[in-house]
Structure formats: C-alpha cells, structure tokens
Design a protein around this motif. Structure first.
Motif: not given
Length: 400
Positions: A358-359, A364-367, A397-400
């Motif tokens: 959801l984030w 809000k990828r970092r959170e 998917e959230l990796s920098p």
C-alpha cells in the motif's frame, strides 16, 4: 467482450457502462445467430428460475430474434417462475407432469445399476419421492451410500436391523445427508456456497485450508457425487452447484460446523470466506461479515484471539477493494500491533507485506522497505512458501 487488447489499434472504447453492456449482449446474440445460420442448432437453457437478470436479458433478445434463423431454444423452469415469453406467437409452453410409479421405479433401478433393493425399500422411496425425478435420484443415492446398506454382487442388503434405516424426509435433507458422510467434501461445499452458486478453482484454492492434493481430491469427489458440475480443468476450472436447495443449509452449517478447528477457527474461517465474497464482487456483504467476526472475537467470554491479527489484515484487504486506503491502513497497523504483541511472525509478515505494498502505491517506498526488511530477515527457513516469496518479490521491487 473477450478482453482482447485492441486499444492501441482502435483507440479506447468511448461508451457508458450501460452502452457497453448493451453492445456486449447484442454481440453475443449476433454470434449465436451466425452459428445457427451456419448449421441449424438447439440451445438448452436449464433452470431459468435461477438465472440472473443479465442472462434473462440475453434470452429476451434471442427469443425476439429467433424467428428469423434456424435455432430451437429449450428453456426449463419451475412452475413458480414468471415466464415472460409465453405471449409470443412463436413460443410454446409445455407443462411436465410428475413421473408415474413405473417411471420412478425404472429410475431407481437405473441408479441402483440394476441391482435389487432389499425388502420394501424401493416402495418406500417411491412413496416418499412422489414422482419428482430429482428427488427420486437423490434419495436413492443417499440411501445406497448410507452405512445401513451393503452392496452385493447382484443386489443390496441391509447391514443390520431394517428398522434402523433413516430415510431423509426432504430433498434438502437427502443432499445434506450425502455431504455429511464426507466432511472434507462438505467443508469445500460450504465455502463454495458462501461464494455463490458458482465458484472458481482459483478462488476456492485461495481460501481453503487444504493442500493442493487434498483440495483436488475433495473437488473431484464433489463432482463425482453429482452435487456440482465442473467446467474446464484446474486451475482454470469453474464449479457450479447442481442443487439450489442445498445452498442455504450449507451456508447456515458454517456457523455450526467444525471446519478443521472448531470454535477457535470459526471467526477466521468466516473472514476468509468474506474475502472470497469480496473477490467475487460482493464487497458490502463481505465487509459486514468481517465486522461480525471482529465483534465475535472481542465479545466478553471469547478468549481465543490467535487469528485476530489475520482477521484485521483481511479486513484491510477488503477495504482496499472498496477503494478506502485510509481505513485499510488503520486495519493493517492494528493487525501489526496485534501480531507483535502475540509474537506471531507469520501474521506480522503477511500484514507487513500488505501495508508495504500500500505504501509503495502511495510513493512511500523507503517506509515500505524499512517496514518489511526486519520482518523478512527474521525468518531462517520456509523461503519456498508463498508468503515469503511474495515478501521477497516486493523487497526486490523496493530496492534502490
């Protein structure tokens, strides 16, 4: 209509939802007419009394146009159904009477595969069923499948005292008696009945607390019993209950049945069923059902809250389906608090994954990553399970 990607070639469809529906129905009728003009055809539409409004609209269109092409439409329905086509000049109505005693006896013999029934059992079946074909078939099957009857080479015999044989009083009782003899099949039937008269393999697999082999076996037994029909092959299969009469009892039985865990699991089981209802499009009723389960868990005297975190998570998912991300986030956070208090890492992982996704959708990828990483890193085994695979894919998917 077929969900084919055509926008790049023809542009987006510019029409209202009602117009889109009308054009879809017209296209279905056009396809039917084209097939009939290619070869004279027969279309059988059974149990019109259970049809949804859209299916009846298609019948309206077909019956209005069928005079112009070689198609015979056969529609069956119960007497109480309000037939809206009888006034058409090209429509004929035929009332089917009950079976004669000889016809009913022949049906009993066929179901018994030609083997003789003991004593006056056949006569009892004929009296009880009163010439109703469906009841003749189902009552005979229910009796032959009971423990009081034993199959021999050319006949059936009573296992014990013939007076101990219980003959179901109604068609519904007969259907439920057959299901009661196999709790695994009954459990799947109950879950399917909550979803609706028709349910998909994919949906029942998502909510059933069974392994794939156990689920496949239960569904196979359900279809082999004649209580449901299957279209297609798993995992693309769809199942339809043959008897509408059994569905209210199946739904009601969920509250009283032990679905693999008794009292403790009932709120959780009902919540999973609510998720299935939501996936089938019944969002309001599914949310009401979840709220009822939360109230049940929180009421005085109900001390078992082992599934409470998961119930809150599932409520969050349904709220997301209703396009209510703010309240969904509140449920996810409440679920996280509960899971952490219980030190229930599996529930915490599921909720963290849902909230992180959801984030992610909110930028809000970092959170999202900070929430999910420590929970995922806690696990040292089980990385081939669906929950951990899903969490790992999201972290990638959230990796920098």
């Amino acid at each position: 209509m077929l969900s084919l990607p055509a926008e790049s070639r023809y542009g987006p469809i510019q029409m209202t939802p009602q117009r889109f529906k009308d054009e879809t129905l017209r296209a279905l009728v056009d396809l039917t007419e084209a097939a009939a003009r290619h070869q004279p055809s027969v279309m059988l539409f059974e149990d019109a009394h259970w049809a949804d409004p859209t299916s009846l609209e298609i019948l309206d269109l077909l019956i209005d146009r069928v005079q112009g092409f070689p198609l015979l439409i056969l529609i069956t329905h119960r007497p109480e159904f309000q037939n809206r086509w009888a006034s058409h000049g090209h429509v004929s109505a035929m009332n089917l009477s009950k079976l004669t005693k000889a016809q009913s006896a022949a049906m009993v013999t066929r179901v018994a595969k030609g083997k003789t029934l003991p004593g006056n059992l056949q006569e009892q079946i004929l009296i009880k069923t009163d010439g109703v074909p469906l009841y003749v078939e189902e009552l005979t099957k229910a009796i032959l499948e009971s423990k009081e009857i034993e199959e021999k080479e050319d006949r059936y015999e009573f296992r014990g005292d013939p007076n101990q044989l219980t003959i179901p009083a109604t068609l519904r009782d007969s259907l439920m008696a057959r299901l009661d003899r196999n709790q695994a099949v009954k459990q799947i039937a109950q879950m399917g009945a909550v979803i609706g008269r028709e349910f998909s393999y994919e949906l029942i697999q998502a909510i059933a607390p069974k392994t794939k082999s156990e689920l496949d076996q239960a569904l196979q037994q359900l279809t082999e019993s004649g209580l449901a029909f299957r279209r297609g092959t798993p995992p693309e299969a769809t199942y339809t209950f043959k008897f509408h009469e059994a569905m209210p009892s199946l739904r009601a039985g969920i509250d009283a049945a032990d679905l693999g865990g008794g009292k403790i699991e009932l709120p959780y089981t009902n919540t999973v069923l609510a998720e299935a209802m939501a996936l089938a499009g019944n969002l309001d009723d599914s949310l009401n059902l979840v709220d009822e389960q939360i109230a049940q868990v929180l009421r005085p005297g109900w001390d078992e809250r082992v599934f409470y975190a998961e119930i809150l998570r599932l409520k969050g998912i349904i709220l997301l389906m209703k396009n209510d991300p703010a309240n969904a986030e509140r449920q996810f956070l409440a679920s996280l608090d509960c899971a952490r208090q219980q030190q229930a890492k599996s529930w915490e992982l599921r909720t963290a994954t849902g909230l992180a996704r959801l984030w992610q959708s909110q930028g809000k990828r970092r959170e999202a990553r900070d929430l999910l990483v420590p929970v995922y890193d806690w696990f040292t085994e089980g990385f081939d399970t669906r929950d951990l695979k899903e969490a790992k894919a999201l972290l990638e998917e959230l990796s920098p």
